[in-house]
Design an enzyme around this catalytic site. Structure first.
Site, short mmCIF file in Angstrom:
data_model
loop_
_atom_site.label_atom_id
_atom_site.label_comp_id
_atom_site.label_asym_id
_atom_site.label_seq_id
_atom_site.Cartn_x
_atom_site.Cartn_y
_atom_site.Cartn_z
N HIS A 99 0.98 -1.02 -0.10
CA HIS A 99 0.47 0.23 -0.28
C HIS A 99 1.12 1.55 -0.23
CE1 HIS A 99 0.43 0.71 4.20
NE2 HIS A 99 0.30 -0.89 4.76
N THR A 215 -3.40 4.77 8.74
CA THR A 215 -3.51 3.14 8.40
C THR A 215 -3.74 2.90 9.32
OG1 THR A 215 -1.11 3.02 8.47
CG2 THR A 215 -1.78 3.02 6.33
#
Ligand SMILES: *[C@@H]1O[C@H](CO)[C@@H](O)[C@H](O)[C@H]1NC(C)=O
Ligand SMILES: *[C@@H]1O[C@H](CO)[C@@H](O)[C@H](O)[C@H]1NC(C)=O
Ligand SMILES: *[C@@H]1O[C@H](CO)[C@@H](O)[C@H](O)[C@H]1NC(C)=O
Ligand SMILES: *[C@@H]1O[C@H](CO)[C@@H](O)[C@H](O)[C@H]1NC(C)=O
Ligand SMILES: *[C@@H]1O[C@H](CO)[C@@H](O)[C@H](O)[C@H]1NC(C)=O
Ligand SMILES: *[C@@H]1O[C@H](CO)[C@@H](O)[C@H](O)[C@H]1NC(C)=O
Length: 274
Positions: A99, A215
């Site tokens: 990611h 995140t």
């Protein structure tokens, strides 16, 4: 017999090389990656808080990041002082986390001090476009310099914003390594000693607010510092960083979070106030 075995070996080796460099690998990553940035997806940012119980702050937190830094809302102060960073050269590893791309430092010698608390510099990673916005405007890239208290219980992050233009020197020094891992999730590569002290960071003018990791697990009580000065990065460098994001969105910026009743401070020393 030996020749036959050698042929099989060469065949297997080339198959392995093809697999490593094959872009179709990104298909698998969707399953491997525990969360994504695709807002249409069930693993996307609107659902992070439902994926694991320990990620609940992503859903029910009240001090989440990123936010919009709207100038009217910002309280101008002059007492926070220059950022107290003490950065030293350190051995580092560049990792493709699926990611994002992360540059991890291997010793604990660099730190940031905020109001008497020492936070050790652990890693850098990049988001594109920027996660924080200024008056609603997203910039092209945001660097997060993640620090933690020695016990690991609390993080402090410095964010730097970039717009497209001249190349960024830190990313330039990492070009070959970035190319090597850009398209392969989980890949990592030792990059030797890097000197975070070489990053020019404007220390006196910055935004400060109380937020979270952007995140999962979206842990709160993170003192955020967003440096006022916007720096430049080349289009090619952004493309290289984007190569790591393996979902349909191709970008890795979390949507803006409600400010609720938080105060954003903007530190501006007296001599800059007119
Ligand atoms: C958020 O959810 C978790 C797990 O359900 C719970 O333990 C926690 O108290 C909740 N926090 C808030 C602020 O509602
Ligand atoms: C950096 O790491 C490499 C490989 O892990 C090691 O050989 C080297 O001695 C380290 N250098 C320093 C300055 O710690
Ligand atoms: C850095 O600090 C962490 C957390 O306190 C510790 O686990 C790790 O061993 C330290 N690393 C070095 C190289 O001292
Ligand atoms: C700094 O720490 C002092 C004492 O620990 C505390 O009273 C003060 O509110 C803190 N200031 C900020 C800006 O967090
Ligand atoms: C990564 O993959 C993309 C799409 O397949 C390709 O355009 C790009 O050149 C690749 N980048 C590197 C560094 O291999
Ligand atoms: C941030 O918010 C938490 C939770 O409300 C609070 O405990 C902490 O003191 C705040 N930190 C700062 C620097 O204001």
């Amino acid at each position: 017999m030996a020749k036959f075995a050698l042929q099989i070996l060469i065949c297997c080796l080339s198959a392995a090389i093809v697999m490593l460099s094959c872009p179709a690998m990104s298909q698998e990553v969707e399953d491997e990656s525990e969360f994504s940035y695709d807002v249409e997806s069930e693993t996307g940012p609107l659902h992070w808080g439902d994926i694991k119980p320990e990620w609940h702050s992503c859903k029910n937190g009240s001090m989440q990041s990123p936010i919009d830094l709207l100038n009217e809302r910002v309280q101008i102060v002059s007492h926070l002082g220059a950022l107290q960073m003490n950065y030293k050269p350190s051995n580092a590893t560049l990792k493709n986390r699926g990611h994002d791309i992360m540059l991890e430092l291997h010793d604990n010698s660099s730190y940031l001090q905020i109001n008497g608390t020492k936070y050790v510099l652990k890693q850098f990673h990049w988001h594109s476009p920027s996660e924080h916005t200024i008056e609603g405007r997203r910039l092209d890239l945001e660097l997060h310099m993640v620090h933690e208290t020695p016990s690991g219980s609390q993080a402090a992050v410095i964010g730097m914003l970039f717009k497209t233009g001249r190349p960024d020197p830190l990313l330039s020094s990492l070009t070959n390594h970035l190319e090597a891992i850009s398209n392969s999730t989980e890949a990592e590569i030792a990059v030797g000693v890097i000197d975070p002290g070489l990053i020019r960071i404007g220390r006196t003018q910055y935004y400060r607010y109380n937020g979270s990791l952007t995140t999962p697990p979206c842990t709160e009580n993170v003192p955020w510092t967003i440096v006022r000065e916007v720096r430049s990065v080349s289009k090619e460098q952004i493309e290289l960083l984007r190569g790591s994001v393996h979902d349909d969105s191709d970008t890795n910026a979390r949507p803006l979070q409600p400010i609720n009743n938080r105060i954003v401070k903007f530190n501006k020393p007296q001599e800059y106030q007119h």
